[in-house]
Motif scaffolding. Structure first.
Motif, mmCIF file in Angstrom:
data_model
loop_
_atom_site.group_PDB
_atom_site.id
_atom_site.type_symbol
_atom_site.label_atom_id
_atom_site.label_comp_id
_atom_site.label_asym_id
_atom_site.label_seq_id
_atom_site.Cartn_x
_atom_site.Cartn_y
_atom_site.Cartn_z
ATOM 1 N N HIS A 77 -5.516 0.146 -7.138
ATOM 2 C CA HIS A 77 -5.267 0.079 -5.697
ATOM 3 C C HIS A 77 -6.543 -0.251 -4.928
ATOM 4 C CE1 HIS A 77 -3.301 1.303 -1.863
ATOM 5 N NE2 HIS A 77 -4.544 1.641 -1.551
ATOM 6 N N VAL A 78 -7.615 0.471 -5.243
ATOM 7 C CA VAL A 78 -8.890 0.246 -4.546
ATOM 8 C C VAL A 78 -9.378 -1.184 -4.795
ATOM 9 C CG1 VAL A 78 -11.320 0.928 -4.419
ATOM 10 C CG2 VAL A 78 -9.537 2.689 -4.549
ATOM 11 N N ASN A 79 -9.290 -1.642 -6.037
ATOM 12 C CA ASN A 79 -9.716 -3.010 -6.349
ATOM 13 C C ASN A 79 -8.925 -4.044 -5.561
ATOM 14 O OD1 ASN A 79 -11.535 -1.954 -8.182
ATOM 15 N ND2 ASN A 79 -10.319 -2.454 -9.994
ATOM 16 N N MET A 100 0.831 -1.200 0.000
ATOM 17 C CA MET A 100 0.000 0.000 0.000
ATOM 18 C C MET A 100 0.877 1.267 0.000
ATOM 19 S SD MET A 100 -2.963 -1.245 -0.182
ATOM 20 C CE MET A 100 -3.928 -2.696 0.170
ATOM 21 N N LYS A 101 1.907 1.258 0.856
ATOM 22 C CA LYS A 101 2.827 2.381 0.934
ATOM 23 C C LYS A 101 3.530 2.573 -0.402
ATOM 24 C CE LYS A 101 5.235 5.505 3.263
ATOM 25 N NZ LYS A 101 4.621 6.724 3.820
ATOM 26 N N HIS A 102 3.843 1.444 -1.066
ATOM 27 C CA HIS A 102 4.521 1.502 -2.357
ATOM 28 C C HIS A 102 3.696 2.281 -3.369
ATOM 29 C CE1 HIS A 102 6.753 0.268 -5.908
ATOM 30 N NE2 HIS A 102 5.612 -0.124 -6.441
ATOM 31 N N ASP A 103 2.374 2.097 -3.368
ATOM 32 C CA ASP A 103 1.513 2.783 -4.329
ATOM 33 C C ASP A 103 1.537 4.292 -4.128
ATOM 34 O OD1 ASP A 103 0.828 0.387 -5.457
ATOM 35 O OD2 ASP A 103 -1.092 0.201 -4.414
ATOM 36 N N SER A 104 1.538 4.733 -2.877
ATOM 37 C CA SER A 104 1.557 6.177 -2.611
ATOM 38 C C SER A 104 2.913 6.780 -2.977
ATOM 39 C CB SER A 104 1.233 6.460 -1.136
ATOM 40 O OG SER A 104 2.187 5.869 -0.275
ATOM 41 N N GLU A 105 3.976 6.024 -2.778
ATOM 42 C CA GLU A 105 5.305 6.502 -3.163
ATOM 43 C C GLU A 105 5.443 6.552 -4.684
ATOM 44 O OE1 GLU A 105 7.880 3.789 -1.178
ATOM 45 O OE2 GLU A 105 7.784 4.853 0.750
ATOM 46 N N ALA A 106 4.850 5.575 -5.362
ATOM 47 C CA ALA A 106 4.890 5.547 -6.826
ATOM 48 C C ALA A 106 4.174 6.759 -7.408
ATOM 49 C CB ALA A 106 4.250 4.262 -7.340
ATOM 50 N N ALA A 107 3.117 7.207 -6.739
ATOM 51 C CA ALA A 107 2.386 8.389 -7.193
ATOM 52 C C ALA A 107 3.288 9.618 -7.186
ATOM 53 C CB ALA A 107 1.168 8.621 -6.301
ATOM 54 N N GLU A 149 -2.574 6.613 0.689
ATOM 55 C CA GLU A 149 -1.984 6.332 2.006
ATOM 56 C C GLU A 149 -3.012 6.426 3.124
ATOM 57 O OE1 GLU A 149 1.809 7.788 4.766
ATOM 58 O OE2 GLU A 149 1.484 8.648 2.789
ATOM 59 N N GLN A 150 -3.918 7.404 3.014
ATOM 60 C CA GLN A 150 -4.925 7.615 4.055
ATOM 61 C C GLN A 150 -6.241 6.892 3.760
ATOM 62 O OE1 GLN A 150 -5.310 11.874 4.566
ATOM 63 N NE2 GLN A 150 -3.096 12.161 4.752
ATOM 64 N N GLU A 151 -6.268 6.167 2.653
ATOM 65 C CA GLU A 151 -7.466 5.406 2.255
ATOM 66 C C GLU A 151 -8.719 6.279 2.261
ATOM 67 O OE1 GLU A 151 -7.625 1.811 4.655
ATOM 68 O OE2 GLU A 151 -6.225 0.866 3.257
ATOM 69 N N ARG A 152 -8.613 7.397 1.599
ATOM 70 C CA ARG A 152 -9.728 8.339 1.555
ATOM 71 C C ARG A 152 -10.920 7.822 0.758
ATOM 72 N NH1 ARG A 152 -6.757 14.184 0.452
ATOM 73 N NH2 ARG A 152 -5.347 14.157 2.253
ATOM 74 N N ARG A 179 -4.769 10.544 -16.335
ATOM 75 C CA ARG A 179 -5.153 9.194 -16.757
ATOM 76 C C ARG A 179 -4.477 8.133 -15.885
ATOM 77 N NH1 ARG A 179 -3.695 9.632 -21.685
ATOM 78 N NH2 ARG A 179 -1.652 8.647 -21.505
ATOM 79 N N GLU A 180 -3.178 8.290 -15.669
ATOM 80 C CA GLU A 180 -2.448 7.316 -14.853
ATOM 81 C C GLU A 180 -2.931 7.336 -13.409
ATOM 82 O OE1 GLU A 180 0.040 4.239 -14.024
ATOM 83 O OE2 GLU A 180 -0.445 5.104 -15.991
ATOM 84 N N MET A 181 -3.287 8.511 -12.918
ATOM 85 C CA MET A 181 -3.810 8.643 -11.563
ATOM 86 C C MET A 181 -5.082 7.820 -11.389
ATOM 87 S SD MET A 181 -5.092 12.160 -9.751
ATOM 88 C CE MET A 181 -5.734 12.227 -8.081
ATOM 89 N N MET A 182 -6.006 7.935 -12.336
ATOM 90 C CA MET A 182 -7.261 7.202 -12.234
ATOM 91 C C MET A 182 -7.047 5.693 -12.381
ATOM 92 S SD MET A 182 -9.215 9.553 -11.385
ATOM 93 C CE MET A 182 -10.581 8.420 -11.141
ATOM 94 N N ILE A 183 -6.135 5.294 -13.258
ATOM 95 C CA ILE A 183 -5.827 3.869 -13.425
ATOM 96 C C ILE A 183 -5.219 3.304 -12.142
ATOM 97 C CG2 ILE A 183 -4.358 2.207 -14.646
ATOM 98 C CD1 ILE A 183 -4.592 4.078 -17.114
#
Length: 240
Positions: free
Chosen positions: A73-75, A1-8, A226-229, A64-68
């Motif tokens: 991540h959510v899925n 999960m942390k990896h995804d926020s860092e990748a952003a 990161e905060q699972e908003r 586009r990449e943000m939404m993908i």
């Protein structure tokens, strides 16, 4: 999960760096530091055009990449639809909305409406749209990115303050006009860059504003994950 926020943050930092590189070349062009390329020459105009088109493409690719990435991540969390924020449920129901949009089957339309209105109690695992190839990435429409596109993305995600400051709005409007004039050849390119507000230095200033916007998007994107908003009831953060 942390990896995804860092990748952003990494993705947006790279986009900001590429736009900043275009800005640097424009400043050199304005200062006469590019040997054999005066600002008003053919190459000087082409460089300004390329900088604008590339910058707007970066912004489109970023959203586009943000939404993908957020969708993936959510899925991956296997969250139930009822536990999503109400605004994000509209994205979860995108395929239902699209099928109703083009359907002539009265019964199917009403069944779809009933399904959508019951999403707040749905026990289905969320399946946000993956990467699309034949159509724009929801909720984008495939057009040149403007403030309204960013605003709708923010509304769908349930976020506030899509634009970091008012000057970004002005810069985006200027860049959109130039990009469309260049891409569609609405007028001769020499005329495009003879209009007020389109010198290399002025365009470099618009790119500065887009860099600020890109970094803002990165921070919001990273914190969203990161905060699972995306959850109606977010888990308490350590130390909160």
């Amino acid at each position: 999960m942390k990896h995804d926020s860092e990748a952003a943050l990494h993705f947006t930092d790279e986009a900001a760096a590429r736009i900043s590189e275009w800005r640097r070349h424009l400043i050199n062009l304005a200062d006469g530091k590019l040997s054999g390329i005066p600002e008003r020459s053919f190459l000087g105009r082409e460089m300004r055009a390329a900088a604008v088109v590339a910058t707007m493409a970066e912004l489109e690719a970023l959203l586009r990449e943000m939404m993908i990435a957020i969708g993936a991540h959510v899925n991956s969390t296997s969250i139930l639809t009822k536990d999503l924020t109400p605004s994000l449920r509209t994205l979860a129901a995108n395929s239902r909305f699209e099928s109703m949009r083009y359907s002539s089957d009265h019964e199917a339309i009403w069944n779809g409406r009933l399904e959508v209105t019951g999403l707040d109690a749905s026990l289905e695992r969320v399946n946000l749209p993956g990467k699309t190839r034949s159509s724009p990435q929801p909720p984008l429409d495939g057009r040149t990115i403007q403030v309204r596109h960013i605003a709708i993305v923010w509304r769908v995600l349930g976020l506030t303050d899509p634009i970091p400051r008012a000057s970004v709005v002005t810069a985006l409007k200027k860049l959109t006009q130039i990009r469309n004039d260049v891409a569609h050849r609405n007028v001769d390119i020499a005329q495009v860059f003879s209009e007020a507000g389109r010198t290399a230095r002025e365009i470099a200033g618009y790119l500065d504003e887009v860099v600020l916007l890109v970094l803002h998007i990165g921070v919001e994107w990273s914190e969203y994950l990161e905060q699972e908003r995306f959850r109606v009831n977010r888990p308490a953060r350590p130390g909160a």
